[in-house]
Design an enzyme around this catalytic site. Structure first.
Site, PDB file in Angstrom:
ATOM      1  N   PHE A   1       4.160   2.145   7.099  1.00  0.00           N
ATOM      2  CA  PHE A   1       4.969   2.092   8.315  1.00  0.00           C
ATOM      3  C   PHE A   1       4.637   0.803   9.060  1.00  0.00           C
ATOM      4  O   PHE A   1       3.451   0.471   9.236  1.00  0.00           O
ATOM      5  CB  PHE A   1       4.711   3.313   9.193  1.00  0.00           C
TER       6      PHE A   1
ATOM      7  N   ASP B   1      -3.733   7.139   7.808  1.00  0.00           N
ATOM      8  CA  ASP B   1      -2.693   7.487   8.774  1.00  0.00           C
ATOM      9  C   ASP B   1      -2.046   8.790   8.297  1.00  0.00           C
ATOM     10  O   ASP B   1      -1.492   8.838   7.185  1.00  0.00           O
ATOM     11  CB  ASP B   1      -1.677   6.343   8.846  1.00  0.00           C
TER      12      ASP B   1
ATOM     13  N   TYR C   1       4.325  14.428  17.132  1.00  0.00           N
ATOM     14  CA  TYR C   1       5.720  14.759  17.485  1.00  0.00           C
ATOM     15  C   TYR C   1       6.622  14.929  16.268  1.00  0.00           C
ATOM     16  O   TYR C   1       7.812  15.100  16.420  1.00  0.00           O
ATOM     17  CB  TYR C   1       6.307  13.748  18.472  1.00  0.00           C
ATOM     18  N   LYS C   2       6.032  14.860  15.062  1.00  0.00           N
ATOM     19  CA  LYS C   2       6.821  15.078  13.848  1.00  0.00           C
ATOM     20  C   LYS C   2       6.656  16.547  13.437  1.00  0.00           C
ATOM     21  O   LYS C   2       7.174  17.430  14.106  1.00  0.00           O
ATOM     22  CB  LYS C   2       6.387  14.094  12.765  1.00  0.00           C
TER      23      LYS C   2
ATOM     24  N   ARG D   1      16.997   9.922   4.245  1.00  0.00           N
ATOM     25  CA  ARG D   1      15.728  10.638   4.370  1.00  0.00           C
ATOM     26  C   ARG D   1      15.951  12.029   4.957  1.00  0.00           C
ATOM     27  O   ARG D   1      16.597  12.169   5.992  1.00  0.00           O
ATOM     28  CB  ARG D   1      14.832   9.809   5.299  1.00  0.00           C
TER      29      ARG D   1
END
Lengths: 438, 438
Positions: free
Chosen positions: B132, B201, B226-227, B397
């Site tokens: 990312f 990560d 928050y995922k 995705r």
């Protein structure tokens, strides 16, 4: 000679107060006189509905689409633009993001790189010994990284300390303990005269006192939104850089929101042009959205005279409090740490008590007096001094927020203080037990 | 041979799903099939009431006292303790604070100092080119500061890249584009075998796949709430350090909440013992409090089989989606970027389209297909590839959150995909207009 202040006179001042209608915008709890808005501002009534909207509508129904549909993606800029007029910044010069400590790391790093690039022989960073500790901690970290000396001074040593071996001057505009305010323009001019870069912490200034960063030609500034700006507990902080610096250096917390094209997912960092390069990661959207409610009350205050009106009332409130403490509590050994001169004062009054005035030789009584006041619903706070022998006495700290504090509040607070002292109520053991946070 | 998947079979699987009762804990908008929980998790129903409480009761009536009375002061530790069991950490080993990018800066800085102190001749940091971007940006910043080389590799080059000139390996456990998952334990073992410090990560892992940081003997880890953890938009991130490292170095963002005694207002920084030293400034309390609602659903999931049950369902959901895309959409030129092997897969499926499959030679059609699905209420997202000639194709995705995604959702999503392709609906010009965030 000044006339005696009475409850009637305070009522009269409230009746004449052009800002008084703004008080109804805030949720002031029954039975509470809140003089701690310099620690956490009160809740604007609109905040509850805003929190409900962002949770139930924006997150709840829009989900990921709210980044566009509710414009979450521009919250840092939109909140920054609402703060800008209150700190003498132009539109697009301020963003709201992260915390004060983190923003300070960004701008102090940038300031040090500027200083190092231009004048690498300068090996000192100057700040105040009584600056808010987090500022000193961040400065200690960066001084270690840049191999510089952090020189801590007392305020009266400031002029003498601004020499040509200083790289950066890091000052908090209004001191958190005493409420003493620096003359930002004069200090910046003196600092620039000897080639020093200035970083200003506006935590106790934004929304409380006139600030004009551009007029002062300041270099960098950061500040808090949850004190006088009433943004909510831990609401994200703001950051500003003078246009002559903003694009000069990359700050080290180079997260994706500070990229020139955050949603291009480019593997190579390319900082945004403008203050957006001081952004880093994804912001706490609920806290950030609720902040807007506090800032909207300021937009209303703009129509009622703006900062000139707020400052006039703030000074009247702090003057009244100081005079009333003398008039009503003159017998109880309080001192005043806050400057009498208007130009040197923020929007708080700090009372002192010498060590030994309390229940033993080491105690000032300040902590217990604050606790006894809180038990009566008068909320100020305590800030510990350096202990016996230190020039920094214990502080009883009272903040006055002209948006919602009334002269009646001031009258009543001082009556409670007199009663707490007269009755010796503060000597009760329960007021001497220390909490985690005060 | 596998049997044909039908709507009936999906209904049957939903009826047998022991985790199905948890779906009612979430606010799933009518008419929406949400397959983007890997970008922003949906709102737990409890979140609205929690937000109201923290605004109206805690902030509104307790004001500054809520730091004690509502225990705001320990939110980072309390939230960290709720996350710990899902990442193989012990109690008191995790705190929630700041953002993923900022936490990465802290731990990568700490990891680099460890590596430098012990083996200063190592001059490389290795990461993935398709990591990312914010991870790469932070790594670029720190490599510049430490004068190290950032070496970016493709996943298949990993084994060959772990040489004795590498100081730190920075990997995202589950790739945000492809959903490919590293074997954390094996990679860490190999890295340690040649003296490399590892930073993981967990943004696309926490709450989605089994993680056991202590079993893997990992060095440092950070991640997002928050995922898959459903903490709310921009909810603060988490940070973990192995006990053998946690107290070894001071992280550079030395704000007051990381001090051993934050409320002593000591002018000298003294880091806390334990993971609290990774705290910095005052946290966004509303966002942080609401996060608890997402974590409480996980506590309920613990009683229904915990991560083993979540993983089993997640793999069944992603298997079903992949099989259905082949069965229903085999004619439309999709590829699958996500590994077929269970052990190599996170909780998402990434479909690919080659460049030239879209409306012109440069276009894959992936963006427009995602937009056409969103218009039908099927929310996935698009991640751009490197363009024609790049090995990184455009990605469609789809994230599957076993807490609330049903097999019926998967069935319907693929039916919509088939219809979007069959009808050529995706070729409508409106689906080709790019938004700020997708």
């Amino acid at each position: 000679m000044t006339e005696k202040i009475t409850a009637d006179l305070c009522r009269q001042w409230d009746a004449q107060d052009l800002l008084a209608p703004l008080r109804s915008q805030f949720q002031l709890p029954d039975g509470i006189i809140y003089l701690d808005g310099n620690s956490l501002g009160v809740q604007p009534k609109a905040a509850l509905q805003r929190a409900q909207e962002v949770v139930a509508q924006e997150w709840g129904t829009q989900l990921i689409r709210a980044w566009n549909s509710a414009d979450w993606v521009h919250l840092p800029q939109r909140m920054g633009n609402l703060i800008a007029p209150w700190i003498g910044a132009k539109q697009e010069e301020v963003v709201v993001t992260d915390t004060t400590s983190i923003n300070l790391y960004k701008v102090l790093h940038a300031a040090l790189r500027i200083a190092q690039a231009e004048q690498p022989q300068r090996r000192k960073v100057v700040s105040e010994r009584a600056n808010f500790p987090t500022d000193l901690y961040i400065a200690q970290s960066l001084c270690q990284q840049f191999d510089l000396d952090l020189v801590l001074i007392e305020p009266e040593e400031l002029a003498d300390s601004l020499k040509e071996d200083v790289a950066v001057l890091l000052l908090t505009h209004v001191n958190y303990r005493t409420g003493a305010m620096h003359d930002m323009e004069a200090v910046t001019r003196t600092a620039h005269g000897v080639g020093i870069v200035t970083v200003w912490d506006l935590c106790h200034s934004a929304g409380a006192v006139p600030v004009d960063l551009n007029a002062a030609q300041a270099d960098f500034a950061i500040g808090c939104t949850y004190k006088y700006l009433n943004g909510g507990p831990g609401a994200p902080a703001f950051v500003w850089a003078h246009p002559r610096h903003v694009n000069r250096f990359e700050q080290p917390l180079s997260g994706w929101h500070g990229h020139a094209l955050p949603f291009s997912f480019d593997p190579q960092y390319q900082p945004a042009i403008g203050v957006e390069r001081y952004l880093c990661g994804t912001q706490p959207i609920i806290s950030m959205s609720v902040l807007e409610c506090g800032l909207q009350v300021f937009a209303q205050a703009q129509a009622l005279g703006g900062m000139a009106a707020l400052r006039k009332k703030s000074l009247a409130l702090t003057d009244t409090f100081m005079r009333l403490v003398e008039q009503e509590c003159g017998a109880y050994g309080f001192g005043v740490a806050t400057p009498q001169m208007h130009a040197q004062r923020g929007s708080q009054v700090s009372l002192t008590r010498t060590y030994g005035s309390g229940i033993d030789a080491k105690d000032s009584g300040a902590y217990a007096i604050v606790q006894a006041l809180i038990a009566r619903g008068v909320i100020g706070d305590f800030r510990a001094g350096g202990g016996p022998g230190s020039p920094h006495l214990d502080i009883l700290r009272f903040g006055f927020t002209p948006l919602y504090t009334s002269f009646g509040d001031v009258w009543q607070a001082v009556q409670h203080l007199r009663e707490v002292m007269q009755s010796q109520e503060w000597k009760q053991p329960r007021f001497h037990q220390r909490n985690a946070v005060t």
